[in-house]
Design an enzyme around this catalytic site. Structure first.
Site, PDB file in Angstrom:
ATOM      1  N   SER A 144      11.395   7.168   9.296  1.00 16.45           N
ATOM      2  CA  SER A 144      10.700   5.945   8.888  1.00 16.45           C
ATOM      3  C   SER A 144       9.464   6.297   8.077  1.00 16.45           C
ATOM      4  O   SER A 144       8.876   7.382   8.234  1.00 16.45           O
ATOM      5  CB  SER A 144      10.273   5.150  10.123  1.00 16.45           C
ATOM      6  OG  SER A 144       9.404   4.088   9.783  1.00 16.45           O
ATOM      7  N   TYR A 157       5.995   4.371  18.258  1.00 12.84           N
ATOM      8  CA  TYR A 157       7.003   4.398  17.193  1.00 12.84           C
ATOM      9  C   TYR A 157       6.671   5.472  16.168  1.00 12.84           C
ATOM     10  O   TYR A 157       7.524   6.287  15.803  1.00 12.84           O
ATOM     11  CB  TYR A 157       7.070   3.029  16.529  1.00 12.84           C
ATOM     12  CG  TYR A 157       8.071   2.928  15.412  1.00 12.84           C
ATOM     13  CD1 TYR A 157       9.442   2.902  15.679  1.00 12.84           C
ATOM     14  CD2 TYR A 157       7.667   2.859  14.082  1.00 12.84           C
ATOM     15  CE1 TYR A 157      10.373   2.812  14.650  1.00 12.84           C
ATOM     16  CE2 TYR A 157       8.587   2.758  13.046  1.00 12.84           C
ATOM     17  CZ  TYR A 157       9.940   2.739  13.342  1.00 12.84           C
ATOM     18  OH  TYR A 157      10.850   2.653  12.321  1.00 12.84           O
ATOM     19  N   LYS A 161       8.885   8.920  15.349  1.00 15.12           N
ATOM     20  CA  LYS A 161       9.460   9.153  14.019  1.00 15.12           C
ATOM     21  C   LYS A 161       8.864  10.390  13.357  1.00 15.12           C
ATOM     22  O   LYS A 161       9.567  11.145  12.669  1.00 15.12           O
ATOM     23  CB  LYS A 161       9.258   7.923  13.135  1.00 15.12           C
ATOM     24  CG  LYS A 161      10.088   6.713  13.542  1.00 15.12           C
ATOM     25  CD  LYS A 161      11.588   6.967  13.391  1.00 15.12           C
ATOM     26  CE  LYS A 161      12.412   5.715  13.576  1.00 15.12           C
ATOM     27  NZ  LYS A 161      13.856   5.926  13.365  1.00 15.12           N
TER      28      LYS A 161
END
Length: 239
Positions: A144, A157, A161
């Protein structure tokens, strides 16, 4: 129609999701035999219907890709069926955000690591030995933009990632000179139905389309990208 993957087998983990569905169809259109993992039968049924005349080259496996034993068994099944695994795409992932780090519960943090990091680890670890034996193969892990742009309210998150990118970078170093390649892609917010529902006021025109990202992934897995190894490719355009 191109047939760069005619006679080749591809595993798309998370192959029925918003991005995974486009990736699966793109490989099918290139002549590949495609195996996908999925969570819901209706999602696989929808993909098979959308595949049209290519549906006979598609197979589905209801597998939890954070389960070590299940992943090992999946790779073994694919190798038994096709005799090789030419490409692995990990499109499994999840997002949780909008919470400051000190307000983040450990369950959510663990879920981000499981889905965004552990899945890629288990899939690559199971697939690489077969690819090394073949002397060829390509791995693409969907990370991401958040791996490099760390926004507020997205600590778990972003960390998961970023760790996934670092893992694939290290894997690429391990694979130098073997004929097996590993790369990451870094999408921004993808124009999927789920993201539109989550952010109804956003400007969807600025979001990359799943089909456009899928074309990049297919390219990275193809012989056309034989010089690309250990890269983290941004796929969010210039909007």
């Amino acid at each position: 129609m191109s047939s760069r993957f005619s006679g080749k087998s591809v595993l798309v983990a998370g192959g029925t999701g918003g991005l995974g569905r486009a990736v699966s169809r793109a490989f099918l259109e290139e002549g590949a035999a495609v195996a996908v993992t999925y969570r819901e039968q209706r999602e696989f049924d929808a993909l098979k219907s959308a595949a049209g005349t290519n549906a006979s080259s598609l197979e589905g496996h209801r597998v939890d890709v954070t389960d070590e034993s299940a992943v090992s068994q999946l790779i073994a099944k694919i190798l038994t069926r096709y005799g090789a695994l030419d490409a692995l795409v990990n499109a499994v992932g999840a997002y949780a955000g909008g919470v400051k780090l000190w307000q983040l519960d450990t369950k959510t943090f663990d879920q981000m690591l499981e889905l965004n990091l552990r899945s890629g680890f288990l899939l690559a670890r199971a697939a690489v030995p077969a690819m090394l034996k073949q002397g060829r193969g390509a791995i693409v892990n969907v990370a991401s933009q958040a791996a490099v742009n760390h926004a507020a309210g997205a600590a778990a998150y972003a960390a998961s990632k970023a760790a996934a990118v670092a893992m694939v970078d290290s894997l690429a170093e391990d694979l130098k000179g073997t004929g097996v390649r590993a790369n990451s892609i870094l999408p921004s917010i993808i124009d999927t139905e789920a993201n539109r529902k989550a952010m109804p006021q956003a400007d969807f025109a600025k979001w990359p389309k799943p089909e456009d990202i899928a074309r990049v992934i297919v390219f990275l897995c193809s012989d056309d990208a034989k010089l690309i190894h250990g890269a983290s490719v941004p796929v969010y355009g210039n909007s």
